[in-house]
Design an enzyme around this catalytic site. Structure first.
Site, PDB file in Angstrom:
ATOM      1  N   LYS A 109     -20.191 -42.992 -48.744  1.00  0.00           N
ATOM      2  CA  LYS A 109     -18.980 -43.618 -48.224  1.00  0.00           C
ATOM      3  C   LYS A 109     -19.208 -45.122 -48.073  1.00  0.00           C
ATOM      4  CE  LYS A 109     -15.393 -42.731 -44.781  1.00  0.00           C
ATOM      5  NZ  LYS A 109     -14.995 -41.825 -43.685  1.00  0.00           N
ATOM      6  N   GLY A 145     -10.024 -43.349 -47.824  1.00  0.00           N
ATOM      7  CA  GLY A 145      -9.298 -43.317 -46.563  1.00  0.00           C
ATOM      8  C   GLY A 145      -9.329 -44.675 -45.908  1.00  0.00           C
ATOM      9  N   GLY A 146      -8.809 -44.733 -44.688  1.00  0.00           N
ATOM     10  CA  GLY A 146      -8.748 -46.001 -43.989  1.00  0.00           C
ATOM     11  C   GLY A 146     -10.116 -46.580 -43.682  1.00  0.00           C
ATOM     12  N   ASP A 183     -17.449 -24.235 -51.999  1.00  0.00           N
ATOM     13  CA  ASP A 183     -17.607 -23.271 -53.099  1.00  0.00           C
ATOM     14  C   ASP A 183     -19.068 -23.253 -53.534  1.00  0.00           C
ATOM     15  OD1 ASP A 183     -14.896 -22.619 -53.260  1.00  0.00           O
ATOM     16  OD2 ASP A 183     -14.467 -24.265 -54.644  1.00  0.00           O
ATOM     17  N   VAL A 193     -15.037 -42.976 -50.946  1.00  0.00           N
ATOM     18  CA  VAL A 193     -16.101 -41.986 -51.009  1.00  0.00           C
ATOM     19  C   VAL A 193     -16.412 -41.706 -52.471  1.00  0.00           C
ATOM     20  CG1 VAL A 193     -16.867 -39.676 -50.352  1.00  0.00           C
ATOM     21  CG2 VAL A 193     -15.345 -40.962 -48.831  1.00  0.00           C
ATOM     22  N   GLY A 213     -12.621 -39.813 -53.241  1.00  0.00           N
ATOM     23  CA  GLY A 213     -11.619 -39.947 -52.195  1.00  0.00           C
ATOM     24  C   GLY A 213     -11.593 -41.334 -51.611  1.00  0.00           C
TER      25      GLY A 213
END
Length: 299
Positions: free
Chosen positions: A36, A16-17, A144, A21, A14
């Site tokens: 991260k 993001g700003g 999960d 990650v 992933g």
């Protein structure tokens, strides 16, 4: 790629700003974790670096089963980047679940909302209190196969009494879930997270965002300048008590909202108990306003 001779990167999961990650393996312990990284271009950006380390320190202090746990924070000198390491949550975000399934059954909405309310109750009652400020479906994971619900991304979280590590005038949060006080740049407390969780419940139950199809300017106008209160406009077969709970959570006025996440949690737990008992249509809780009153007042 190896990081600090401790972590071997297996895949990117992933971005993001606040950074990328990666899924990593701890080389010595042979465990799977999430790492991260603050992007290289932001390494010399004092504001972003401050926020990055603040996020790590805040999350490391929050030890709760429904909040992602931070394990390590460091800088790789050779690769010249800062990073922190979290538990890896295998599963889907609530955003993905809504996208895949559409509107969720009430039992599933309560199954997800109650652990989030527990996480917020815990964070808000820390000393000093920690406010998430960006509760939304993409920041809620369902693990999960355990089904554990985990609140992610405290990247813009704030300790009460701490100044914002951000540029002046920036709205901290995602607009569709931002409480009015966030939009007005006022000091926020736990009521802002309650509002956001109310918006998340609305979206999970209906399969659509409360302000679906509206741009940010229109949302701000609707929230701040139109006198009409936010109302959870659910289908007629929705239990009146659940409609009243969500409507109270998303009230524009802080005074009309739940005053604490614990109060919201208590009402959600009573809704779940009544749903399991088959009596939710008759459940009436104090402190709520009902558009269509329950047929029998039992609580």
């Amino acid at each position: 790629m190896e990081i600090s001779r401790k972590y071997a990167v297996t895949e990117k999961v992933g971005q993001g700003g606040m950074g990328m990650v990666y899924k990593v393996r701890h080389i010595t312990l042979d465990t799977t974790l999430a790492l991260k990284v603050l992007p290289h271009e932001l390494t010399d950006h004092a504001e972003m670096l401050t926020r990055f380390y603040r996020e790590a320190r805040l999350m490391a202090r929050l030890k709760h089963p429904n909040i992602v746990q931070v394990i390590d924070i460091d800088r790789d000198e050779a690769l010249n980047f800062h990073y922190f390491v979290m538990e890896f949550i295998q599963g889907k975000t609530l955003r993905q679940r809504i996208r895949d399934q559409g509107a969720l059954p009430l039992a599933e909405v309560l199954y997800i909302a109650i652990p989030v309310a527990k996480a917020l109750t815990y964070a808000h009652t820390q000393v000093p209190s920690v406010i998430h400020r960006d509760v939304k479906p993409s920041n809620i994971m369902i693990e999960d196969p355990s089904g554990r619900v985990v609140v992610m991304d405290f990247g813009i979280a704030k300790e009460i009494g701490q100044s914002d590590a951000t540029r002046t005038g920036a709205i901290m949060g995602t607009m569709k879930y931002c409480a009015p006080e966030q939009m007005r740049h006022e000091p926020v407390d736990g009521a802002a997270d309650i509002y956001a969780l109310g918006m998340v419940m609305y979206e999970a139950y209906t399969g659509k965002q409360f302000f679906a199809g509206l741009d940010e300017a229109t949302i701000v106008g609707r929230v701040l300048y139109e006198p009409q209160e936010n109302i959870a406009d659910f289908s007629p077969d929705t239990p009146p008590v659940f409609t009243a709970v969500v409507t109270k959570a998303i009230a524009k006025s802080r005074e009309r909202r739940y005053q604490t996440a614990e109060q919201l949690l208590r009402d959600l737990e009573q809704c779940r108990a009544a749903l399991e008992a088959g009596t939710i249509e008759q459940l009436a809780l104090p402190g709520l306003e009902y558009a269509n009153p329950p047929s029998v007042s039992t609580e």
